[in-house]
Design an enzyme around this catalytic site. Structure first.
Site, mmCIF file in Angstrom:
data_model
loop_
_atom_site.group_PDB
_atom_site.id
_atom_site.type_symbol
_atom_site.label_atom_id
_atom_site.label_comp_id
_atom_site.label_asym_id
_atom_site.label_seq_id
_atom_site.Cartn_x
_atom_site.Cartn_y
_atom_site.Cartn_z
ATOM 1 N N SER A 152 0.888 -1.048 -0.023
ATOM 2 C CA SER A 152 -0.216 -0.027 -0.058
ATOM 3 C C SER A 152 0.923 1.171 0.222
ATOM 4 O O SER A 152 1.951 1.102 0.621
ATOM 5 C CB SER A 152 -0.875 -0.113 1.195
ATOM 6 O OG SER A 152 -1.397 1.330 1.519
ATOM 7 N N TYR A 165 -0.676 -0.436 10.066
ATOM 8 C CA TYR A 165 -1.131 -0.742 8.546
ATOM 9 C C TYR A 165 0.216 -0.543 7.658
ATOM 10 O O TYR A 165 0.630 -1.333 6.745
ATOM 11 C CB TYR A 165 -2.332 0.070 8.146
ATOM 12 C CG TYR A 165 -2.713 -0.361 6.827
ATOM 13 C CD1 TYR A 165 -3.587 -1.456 6.456
ATOM 14 C CD2 TYR A 165 -2.639 0.442 5.540
ATOM 15 C CE1 TYR A 165 -4.000 -1.781 5.298
ATOM 16 C CE2 TYR A 165 -2.946 0.274 4.413
ATOM 17 C CZ TYR A 165 -3.629 -0.892 4.221
ATOM 18 O OH TYR A 165 -4.188 -1.216 2.876
ATOM 19 N N LYS A 169 2.391 -3.180 5.588
ATOM 20 C CA LYS A 169 2.357 -3.047 4.089
ATOM 21 C C LYS A 169 4.037 -2.994 3.749
ATOM 22 O O LYS A 169 4.242 -3.526 2.738
ATOM 23 C CB LYS A 169 1.672 -2.181 3.960
ATOM 24 C CG LYS A 169 0.149 -2.150 3.918
ATOM 25 C CD LYS A 169 -0.249 -3.580 3.125
ATOM 26 C CE LYS A 169 -1.828 -3.760 2.972
ATOM 27 N NZ LYS A 169 -2.206 -5.141 2.488
ATOM 28 N N ARG A 200 -15.028 -1.236 0.040
ATOM 29 C CA ARG A 200 -15.639 -1.125 1.292
ATOM 30 C C ARG A 200 -14.663 -0.765 2.193
ATOM 31 O O ARG A 200 -14.911 0.154 3.197
ATOM 32 C CB ARG A 200 -16.301 -2.417 2.024
ATOM 33 C CG ARG A 200 -15.357 -3.408 2.306
ATOM 34 C CD ARG A 200 -16.064 -4.557 2.768
ATOM 35 N NE ARG A 200 -14.993 -5.356 3.746
ATOM 36 C CZ ARG A 200 -15.050 -6.228 4.550
ATOM 37 N NH1 ARG A 200 -16.305 -6.675 4.814
ATOM 38 N NH2 ARG A 200 -14.155 -6.824 5.186
HETATM 39 P P1 NAI Z 1 -11.945 -5.545 1.301
HETATM 40 O O1 NAI Z 1 -12.462 -5.010 2.777
HETATM 41 O O2 NAI Z 1 -13.172 -5.457 0.381
HETATM 42 O O3 NAI Z 1 -11.226 -6.768 1.081
HETATM 43 C C1 NAI Z 1 -10.471 -7.333 2.015
HETATM 44 C C2 NAI Z 1 -11.070 -8.586 2.263
HETATM 45 O O4 NAI Z 1 -10.182 -9.501 3.237
HETATM 46 C C3 NAI Z 1 -12.302 -8.647 2.995
HETATM 47 O O5 NAI Z 1 -13.282 -9.604 1.926
HETATM 48 C C4 NAI Z 1 -12.131 -9.593 4.284
HETATM 49 O O6 NAI Z 1 -13.458 -10.361 4.710
HETATM 50 C C5 NAI Z 1 -11.050 -10.428 3.952
HETATM 51 N N1 NAI Z 1 -10.313 -10.505 5.178
HETATM 52 C C6 NAI Z 1 -10.011 -9.950 6.284
HETATM 53 N N2 NAI Z 1 -9.110 -10.506 7.087
HETATM 54 C C7 NAI Z 1 -9.073 -11.772 6.799
HETATM 55 C C8 NAI Z 1 -8.274 -12.827 7.290
HETATM 56 N N3 NAI Z 1 -7.675 -12.926 8.466
HETATM 57 N N4 NAI Z 1 -8.594 -13.962 6.626
HETATM 58 C C9 NAI Z 1 -8.940 -14.071 5.282
HETATM 59 N N5 NAI Z 1 -9.591 -12.896 4.737
HETATM 60 C C10 NAI Z 1 -9.628 -11.871 5.436
HETATM 61 O O7 NAI Z 1 -10.941 -4.248 0.769
HETATM 62 P P2 NAI Z 1 -9.798 -4.195 -0.463
HETATM 63 O O8 NAI Z 1 -9.586 -2.718 -0.565
HETATM 64 O O9 NAI Z 1 -10.484 -5.118 -1.422
HETATM 65 O O10 NAI Z 1 -8.618 -4.789 0.265
HETATM 66 C C11 NAI Z 1 -7.566 -5.601 -0.647
HETATM 67 C C12 NAI Z 1 -6.361 -5.717 -0.436
HETATM 68 O O11 NAI Z 1 -5.925 -4.420 -0.632
HETATM 69 C C13 NAI Z 1 -5.920 -5.323 1.376
HETATM 70 O O12 NAI Z 1 -4.857 -6.100 1.837
HETATM 71 C C14 NAI Z 1 -5.912 -3.783 1.493
HETATM 72 O O13 NAI Z 1 -5.002 -3.440 2.436
HETATM 73 C C15 NAI Z 1 -5.050 -3.469 0.124
HETATM 74 N N6 NAI Z 1 -5.146 -2.165 -0.168
HETATM 75 C C16 NAI Z 1 -6.133 -1.534 -0.596
HETATM 76 C C17 NAI Z 1 -6.446 -0.228 -1.008
HETATM 77 C C18 NAI Z 1 -7.762 0.450 -1.558
HETATM 78 O O14 NAI Z 1 -7.495 1.598 -2.016
HETATM 79 N N7 NAI Z 1 -8.758 -0.195 -1.668
HETATM 80 C C19 NAI Z 1 -5.334 0.740 -0.899
HETATM 81 C C20 NAI Z 1 -4.201 -0.111 -0.628
HETATM 82 C C21 NAI Z 1 -3.938 -1.572 -0.247
#
Ligand code: NAI
Length: 300
Positions: A152, A165, A169, A200
């Site tokens: 990130s 975080y 990261k 979300r």
């Molecule tokens: P999101 O919240 O939609 O997706 C994350 C998913 O990980 C969720 O479906 C959640 O249930 C699952 N999760 C959480 N803890 C878990 C665990 N212990 N075991 C298995 N599954 C688990 O959010 P998003 O944005 O799609 O994030 C995906 C990745 O991208 C994350 O690693 C986030 O930190 C990273 N990220 C996202 C950014 C953005 O702009 N959306 C920016 C930088 C990084």
């Protein structure tokens, strides 16, 4: 040449929604058999249900693809072993691992409790380490593996309220940097992604038009390239809204200050030269930096 994944098997963690879902759907569209892992909790990691993973499996099946669901937390050792066993039992190999699962526990450092720091490190950093470790020997035996870490901009550059975080990261980039070296002889390539997407996790931070321009689907093509047959290794790809860039750590050429009379004041006096980024370079491994120091010492 179209990038295809026929005969390939992919695990995508946290693929019940957001970015992970978009990556998983595209892998399946391009012929991969996909394991949809998701704990199904809330953004801060509380709760859990495998509904989210099951729904994405149904979506993939509706497209004519093959997928199975797994509801373990990436932090759970027994669960992670089960994820790998389930994958091998169902599909017989593991070619691609996308470490994407993630949570947020934002607070300024003053207010952050150590348990919130540990929790976020546990999910992002150790969660990725555990799933990668569980897949590693299979990839080595296959002489094929493509692994992606989800980093990130918070880790690469910082973001207020995200010390936990950000540390996790950038830790993933450090993990990648050595793993890419250890994977080289076995055709295992390891890359990182620094995404920007309306999910979300970020929906409360951005107005609707911005979210519309930043669909997860606009990040996924970069991910597909990074886990494809011809992927590079050790790259951190920044991606958002259809725009793509590379993030790298560069080091200035530096200056040799001698051994006699070497003091902090000498460092202070030479600061502009030390910090001059003209001729700066990124390195592929730590030893290259040591080599540069010997060149400076020997006056090259
Ligand atoms: P999101 O919240 O939609 O997706 C994350 C998913 O990980 C969720 O479906 C959640 O249930 C699952 N999760 C959480 N803890 C878990 C665990 N212990 N075991 C298995 N599954 C688990 O959010 P998003 O944005 O799609 O994030 C995906 C990745 O991208 C994350 O690693 C986030 O930190 C990273 N990220 C996202 C950014 C953005 O702009 N959306 C920016 C930088 C990084």
């Amino acid at each position: 040449m179209p990038i295809r994944f026929d005969g390939k098997v992919a695990i995508v963690t946290g693929a019940g929604g957001g970015l992970g879902r978009a990556h998983a759907l595209e892998l399946a569209r391009r012929g991969a058999k996909v394991v949809i892992n998701d704990l199904g909790g809330s953004v801060d990691g509380s709760g859990g249900s495998s509904d989210a993973a099951n729904k994405v499996v149904e979506e993939i099946k509706a497209l004519g693809g093959q997928a199975i669901a797994n509801g373990t937390s990436v932090t759970d050792d027994t669960g992670v072993a089960g994820l790998v066993k389930q994958t091998l039992d169902a599909f017989g190999r593991i070619d691609i691992l996308i470490n994407n699962a993630g949570v947020l526990r934002d607070k300024s450092f003053s207010k952050m409790e150590i348990k919130d720091f540990e929790f976020v490190l546990d999910v992002h950093l150790l969660g990725s380490v555990k799933v990668t470790k569980a897949c590693w020997e299979t990839m080595k035996a296959q002489q094929y593996g493509r692994i992606l870490m989800t980093s990130s901009s918070s880790g690469l550059y910082g973001n207020f309220g995200q010390t936990n975080y950000g540390a996790a990261k950038l830790g993933l980039v450090g993990f990648m940097n050595t793993l890419k070296l250890e994977g080289q002889k076995d055709n295992i390539r390891v890359n990182s992604l620094a995404p920007v997407a309306g999910t979300r996790m970020t929906e409360n931070l951005m107005p609707p038009q911005v979210l519309e321009a930043l669909k997860p689907e606009y990040v996924t093509p970069g991910v597909i390239y990074l886990v494809g047959e011809d992927a590079p290794t050790g790259v951190t790809l920044a991606a958002g809204g259809g725009a793509f860039a590379i993030a790298q750590i560069f080091e200035s050429h530096g200056v040799f200050l001698g051994h006699d009379g070497l003091t902090a004041e000498k460092v202070a006096d030479a600061w502009l030269k030390i910090a001059d980024m003209t001729g700066s370079k990124p390195y592929f491994m730590g030893g290259e930096q040591t080599g540069k120091f010997f060149e400076l010492i020997s006056g090259k």
